[in-house]
Write a protein that holds these residues in place. Sequence first.
Motif, PDB file in Angstrom:
ATOM      1  N   GLY A 215       9.663  14.290  39.264  1.00 22.68           N
ATOM      2  CA  GLY A 215       8.213  14.287  39.105  1.00 22.68           C
ATOM      3  C   GLY A 215       7.725  14.993  37.851  1.00 22.68           C
ATOM      4  N   VAL A 216       8.618  15.202  36.897  1.00 23.80           N
ATOM      5  CA  VAL A 216       8.251  15.806  35.617  1.00 23.80           C
ATOM      6  C   VAL A 216       8.797  14.910  34.515  1.00 23.80           C
ATOM      7  N   GLU A 217       8.381  15.180  33.293  1.00 21.50           N
ATOM      8  CA  GLU A 217       8.804  14.331  32.176  1.00 21.50           C
ATOM      9  C   GLU A 217      10.268  14.589  31.829  1.00 21.50           C
ATOM     10  N   LEU A 218      11.095  13.545  31.956  1.00 22.38           N
ATOM     11  CA  LEU A 218      12.500  13.594  31.576  1.00 22.38           C
ATOM     12  C   LEU A 218      12.770  12.457  30.600  1.00 22.38           C
ATOM     13  N   VAL A 219      13.840  12.576  29.837  1.00 24.21           N
ATOM     14  CA  VAL A 219      14.270  11.501  28.942  1.00 24.21           C
ATOM     15  C   VAL A 219      15.511  10.858  29.554  1.00 24.21           C
ATOM     16  N   ASP A 220      15.369   9.622  30.014  1.00 26.42           N
ATOM     17  CA  ASP A 220      16.462   8.917  30.672  1.00 26.42           C
ATOM     18  C   ASP A 220      17.157   8.022  29.650  1.00 26.42           C
ATOM     19  N   LEU A 221      18.362   8.418  29.251  1.00 22.07           N
ATOM     20  CA  LEU A 221      19.130   7.677  28.244  1.00 22.07           C
ATOM     21  C   LEU A 221      20.224   6.812  28.856  1.00 22.07           C
ATOM     22  N   ALA A 222      20.320   6.777  30.166  1.00 16.02           N
ATOM     23  CA  ALA A 222      21.398   6.005  30.811  1.00 16.02           C
ATOM     24  C   ALA A 222      21.275   4.531  30.444  1.00 16.02           C
ATOM     25  N   GLY A 223      22.352   3.982  29.906  1.00 18.30           N
ATOM     26  CA  GLY A 223      22.376   2.577  29.529  1.00 18.30           C
ATOM     27  C   GLY A 223      21.681   2.270  28.228  1.00 18.30           C
ATOM     28  N   ARG A 224      21.068   3.266  27.579  1.00 16.42           N
ATOM     29  CA  ARG A 224      20.321   3.033  26.334  1.00 16.42           C
ATOM     30  C   ARG A 224      21.129   3.378  25.092  1.00 16.42           C
ATOM     31  N   THR A 225      22.204   4.129  25.243  1.00 22.38           N
ATOM     32  CA  THR A 225      22.965   4.585  24.081  1.00 22.38           C
ATOM     33  C   THR A 225      24.341   3.940  24.046  1.00 22.38           C
ATOM     34  N   SER A 226      24.869   3.810  22.862  1.00 28.63           N
ATOM     35  CA  SER A 226      26.295   3.560  22.721  1.00 28.63           C
ATOM     36  C   SER A 226      27.032   4.870  22.976  1.00 28.63           C
ATOM     37  N   LEU A 227      28.345   4.795  23.135  1.00 29.77           N
ATOM     38  CA  LEU A 227      29.092   6.041  23.299  1.00 29.77           C
ATOM     39  C   LEU A 227      28.967   6.897  22.049  1.00 29.77           C
ATOM     40  N   ALA A 228      28.970   6.263  20.874  1.00 25.97           N
ATOM     41  CA  ALA A 228      28.830   7.020  19.634  1.00 25.97           C
ATOM     42  C   ALA A 228      27.515   7.786  19.624  1.00 25.97           C
ATOM     43  N   GLN A 229      26.418   7.122  20.013  1.00 24.20           N
ATOM     44  CA  GLN A 229      25.124   7.800  20.054  1.00 24.20           C
ATOM     45  C   GLN A 229      25.106   8.914  21.092  1.00 24.20           C
ATOM     46  N   ALA A 230      25.717   8.657  22.257  1.00 22.44           N
ATOM     47  CA  ALA A 230      25.748   9.679  23.298  1.00 22.44           C
ATOM     48  C   ALA A 230      26.483  10.928  22.815  1.00 22.44           C
ATOM     49  N   ILE A 231      27.581  10.748  22.109  1.00 23.38           N
ATOM     50  CA  ILE A 231      28.330  11.894  21.585  1.00 23.38           C
ATOM     51  C   ILE A 231      27.478  12.677  20.597  1.00 23.38           C
ATOM     52  N   ASP A 232      26.850  11.960  19.676  1.00 20.07           N
ATOM     53  CA  ASP A 232      26.055  12.637  18.648  1.00 20.07           C
ATOM     54  C   ASP A 232      24.850  13.355  19.250  1.00 20.07           C
ATOM     55  N   LEU A 233      24.234  12.761  20.268  1.00 22.77           N
ATOM     56  CA  LEU A 233      23.083  13.405  20.902  1.00 22.77           C
ATOM     57  C   LEU A 233      23.506  14.586  21.770  1.00 22.77           C
ATOM     58  N   LEU A 234      24.634  14.456  22.470  1.00 24.62           N
ATOM     59  CA  LEU A 234      25.135  15.595  23.263  1.00 24.62           C
ATOM     60  C   LEU A 234      25.414  16.805  22.386  1.00 24.62           C
ATOM     61  N   SER A 235      25.793  16.557  21.139  1.00 22.86           N
ATOM     62  CA  SER A 235      26.092  17.680  20.244  1.00 22.86           C
ATOM     63  C   SER A 235      24.846  18.508  19.932  1.00 22.86           C
ATOM     64  N   LEU A 236      23.657  17.980  20.230  1.00 25.10           N
ATOM     65  CA  LEU A 236      22.402  18.701  20.010  1.00 25.10           C
ATOM     66  C   LEU A 236      21.983  19.548  21.208  1.00 25.10           C
ATOM     67  N   ALA A 237      22.697  19.412  22.331  1.00 20.67           N
ATOM     68  CA  ALA A 237      22.260  20.057  23.570  1.00 20.67           C
ATOM     69  C   ALA A 237      22.443  21.577  23.514  1.00 20.67           C
ATOM     70  N   HIS A 238      21.452  22.262  24.016  1.00 15.95           N
ATOM     71  CA  HIS A 238      21.519  23.712  24.198  1.00 15.95           C
ATOM     72  C   HIS A 238      22.457  24.059  25.353  1.00 15.95           C
ATOM     73  N   LEU A 239      22.559  23.132  26.310  1.00 18.44           N
ATOM     74  CA  LEU A 239      23.359  23.322  27.520  1.00 18.44           C
ATOM     75  C   LEU A 239      23.626  21.957  28.134  1.00 18.44           C
ATOM     76  N   VAL A 240      24.788  21.803  28.788  1.00 16.08           N
ATOM     77  CA  VAL A 240      25.120  20.559  29.481  1.00 16.08           C
ATOM     78  C   VAL A 240      25.485  20.885  30.926  1.00 16.08           C
ATOM     79  N   VAL A 241      24.811  20.236  31.873  1.00 18.65           N
ATOM     80  CA  VAL A 241      25.123  20.355  33.300  1.00 18.65           C
ATOM     81  C   VAL A 241      25.736  19.032  33.717  1.00 18.65           C
TER      82      VAL A 241
END
Length: 335
Positions: A215-241
């Motif tokens: 019920g809050v604003e989230l960014v849903d990237l499931a199915g929207r990224t290539s694996l290459a994009q997912a790797i590059d975006l994960l590298s920006l994360a402050h934390l991963v759960v």
Amino acid sequence: MAQPLYQRLKAYRPHVHLSVMAPDWTLPLLERMPEVDATLRNPFGHGALKMGQRWRLGRSLRGQFEQAIVLPNSFKSALVPWFARIPLRTGFVGESRFGLLNDARTLYPKALPQMVERFAALAEGPGKPLPRPLPAPRLTIQVGAQQTALRELGLSADRPIVAFCPGAEYGPAKRWPARHFAELARRLVSQGYAVWLFGSAKDKPETDAIARMAGVELVDLAGRTSLAQAIDLLSLAHLVVTNDSGLMHVAAALQRPVVALYGSSSPEFTPPLSERAEIVSLDLECSPCFERNCPLKHFDCMEKLDSDLVEAAIARTLTKPPGTPASPYIPVVPV
């Protein structure tokens, strides 16, 4: 989890040319491993024999390699190196592969409890112990690739990002329930974090449920990224759960702080290989069961692992001084 093997091969033979045969979907990972000089496309799906195609591929590779290290334990996986007549063919005995491998090793699981250790041991000579500690996996990321991924997906990194990886290809028993992810998302958003959901198209029902329940604003990237994009975006994360999944290992190799959630699987076998990881598990008597679905039908190992426990693990992770060793298997027993 094979990268420490590649690192050891390069350490022992710095001038070796290392090619990796792998499925198409893994190529973005291999492209970010500096030890890998070239890749070969593995066209065979899981379970497909296709003897004629394997023979033709093997014949096309004749004379190009001095050694093949076969990581899967299947009979099929050893066929191409044999057809290629590669002089030294190394791997564990597996499915009766004595004729296909001429450097067949016996696996002693107690001596090599982790999958990454089993891979890395194949860099050693026959009968030699595995030197420890192993080098940790490390993926290299270019800033330009990060910015390109942000631009292509219309994203901004102006707030600290917490990445959720709620999928697990193996099965539901490895997945933390969507309502727990949703509750944690609400808390993190209220603290000023941006929460991004990562996964493949198969994970879209799970990420939809998390977004709906949060019920809050989230960014849903499931199915929207290539694996290459997912790797590059994960590298920006402050934390991963994350659940125990492929993206968990990617996040660890990107040296992101990781909170890894374990239920049916074992952190003693496939832990996140990082000094910045915190492992959370209830350590129930029935786990790890290594089943795809809970055989007891209650799924307590994940159902009872609530958001409070994970939020406490986040606090421990984010306050670790740099260079702090990875937390060992930390059982959290419910009251």
